[in-house]
Design an enzyme around this catalytic site. Structure first.
Site, mmCIF file in Angstrom:
data_model
loop_
_atom_site.group_PDB
_atom_site.id
_atom_site.type_symbol
_atom_site.label_atom_id
_atom_site.label_comp_id
_atom_site.label_asym_id
_atom_site.label_seq_id
_atom_site.Cartn_x
_atom_site.Cartn_y
_atom_site.Cartn_z
ATOM 1 N N SER A 156 39.087 10.806 14.916
ATOM 2 C CA SER A 156 39.505 11.907 14.051
ATOM 3 C C SER A 156 38.455 13.024 14.054
ATOM 4 O O SER A 156 38.134 13.565 15.100
ATOM 5 C CB SER A 156 39.767 11.373 12.639
ATOM 6 N N ASP A 166 42.843 9.235 18.268
ATOM 7 C CA ASP A 166 43.888 9.747 17.383
ATOM 8 C C ASP A 166 43.580 11.093 16.736
ATOM 9 O O ASP A 166 43.716 11.260 15.519
ATOM 10 C CB ASP A 166 44.237 8.730 16.300
ATOM 11 N N HIS A 222 46.362 5.566 11.617
ATOM 12 C CA HIS A 222 45.423 6.560 12.139
ATOM 13 C C HIS A 222 44.120 5.928 12.603
ATOM 14 O O HIS A 222 43.560 6.300 13.624
ATOM 15 C CB HIS A 222 45.160 7.583 11.036
#
Length: 348
Positions: free
Chosen positions: A158, A183, A310
């Protein structure tokens, strides 16, 4: 949702469970769950915190010369290239604990608490600009390995994925041997920014116990692996003496001015990095146009990891570890890596 004193009081189990469920909200992929510590009471063993020992081998504080900045790192393994892990916004280095325990027999793992997160301490914990975060990573690499680092495989989740890309794109890490982004895709992240402040401000902010924070992260869907949540969530909390409760260590709401800088231009920058690249996604819907074209041209390897949220490295650590080790093997990355043409040494 507004905070109230009810959040600070321990309720009977059924009532407390109802309140917890009412306050659960799922955050989109640009940030995800965010929930550092005092005495821990374990009224609910299922969600009781776990220690990092047994997953990582040791922890250290890395002081940066010429500053008051001290970055906390967790390490595992003694041979092979260094898998240098950078967590997402609101997480900590312990986000990679389960993964580290499965990689350390074949490669070294180093997971860093970024500025304003975990046990790291800096002069300005609120400066989460991409430039500052990237400089911090380079400073830690320099402090730990000097001018002769081992092979480095940057792995970023992220927000940490954005940091990893920016560090790689600078072309100053002499033994950078690979880049793994987890991700985060520019198009999806940029589209979610408009909703992010509202979502962050409406999430549950106060927890009577650490166990309740762990439970909330799992039942809210931000983390799907209870063992990983028990390891990582406590390190993302701090105790508020005035309110007699636990709250978030990282105030992401106050970093809004930096959000666009994390992701703007990220896809093209990722494609330009002159090292083997792997993009791990929880869903194909997150690919934007630049990456779609780049993937069709074979500029990077892409793998979709199904049945995860996630935080792929937390939800499916076995598969995540296998993917990292396969990436290292496929690209023949040894303990000293390979010299990549075009890389220049950082200026002294």
């Amino acid at each position: 949702m507004t905070d109230s004193s009810a959040n600070l009081t321990t309720l009977p189990e059924e009532e407390e469970e109802k309140n917890s469920q009412e306050q659960i909200q799922t955050l989109p992929s640009a940030f995800s769950s965010i929930p550092i510590r005092p005495p821990i009471q374990t009224s609910q063993p299922k969600y009781a915190p776990l220690e990092w020992l047994g997953y990582f081998d040791k922890e250290e504080d890395v002081s940066i010369p010429g500053s008051n900045d001290v970055f906390h790192v967790y390490m595992a393994g003694s041979e092979g290239p260094v898998v240098f892990c950078l967590h997402g916004g609101g997480y900590s280095g312990l986000s990679f604990a389960l993964t580290a325990s499965k990689i350390k027999d074949k490669a070294r793992v180093l997971a860093m608490d970024l500025r304003g997160h975990g046990k790291s301490s800096t002069d300005d914990d609120l400066d989460l600009s991409i430039e500052t975060l990237s400089n911090d990573v380079l400073a830690v690499l320099k402090a730990m390995y000097g001018d002769s680092p081992p092979a480095i495989v940057l792995v970023g989740h992220s927000m940490g994925g954005s940091v990893a890309v920016h560090v790689a794109a600078r072309r100053v890490v002499s033994k950078l041997a690979g880049l793994v982004v987890v991700d985060v895709v520019e198009g999806t992240a940029m589209a979610s920014l408009i909703h992010m402040q509202k979502i962050l401000s409406s999430r549950m902010h106060h927890f009577p116990t650490v166990e309740k924070a762990v439970e909330w992260s799992v039942k809210g869907g931000s983390l799907r692996n209870i063992e990983s949540a028990r390891l990582s969530v406590p390190s993302t909390l701090k105790y508020d003496d005035s309110k007699k409760c636990y709250t978030y260590r990282t105030r992401l709401e106050e970093s809004e001015k930096y959000w666009r800088g994390w992701y703007e231009g990220l896809s093209d920058m990722f494609l330009s990095c002159p090292v083997p690249k792997l993009l791990l996604l929880a869903g194909t819907d997150r690919l934007d146009r630049s990456l779609t074209i780049g993937q069709m041209q074979g500029k990077f390897q892409m793998i979709v990891v199904p049945h995860t949220g996630h935080a792929i490295q937390e939800d499916s650590p076995d598969e995540f570890a296998s993917l990292i080790l396969n990436f290292i093997s496929r690209n023949r990355i040894g303990p000293y890596g390979v010299e990549i043409p075009g890389l220049r040494r950082p200026q002294q």
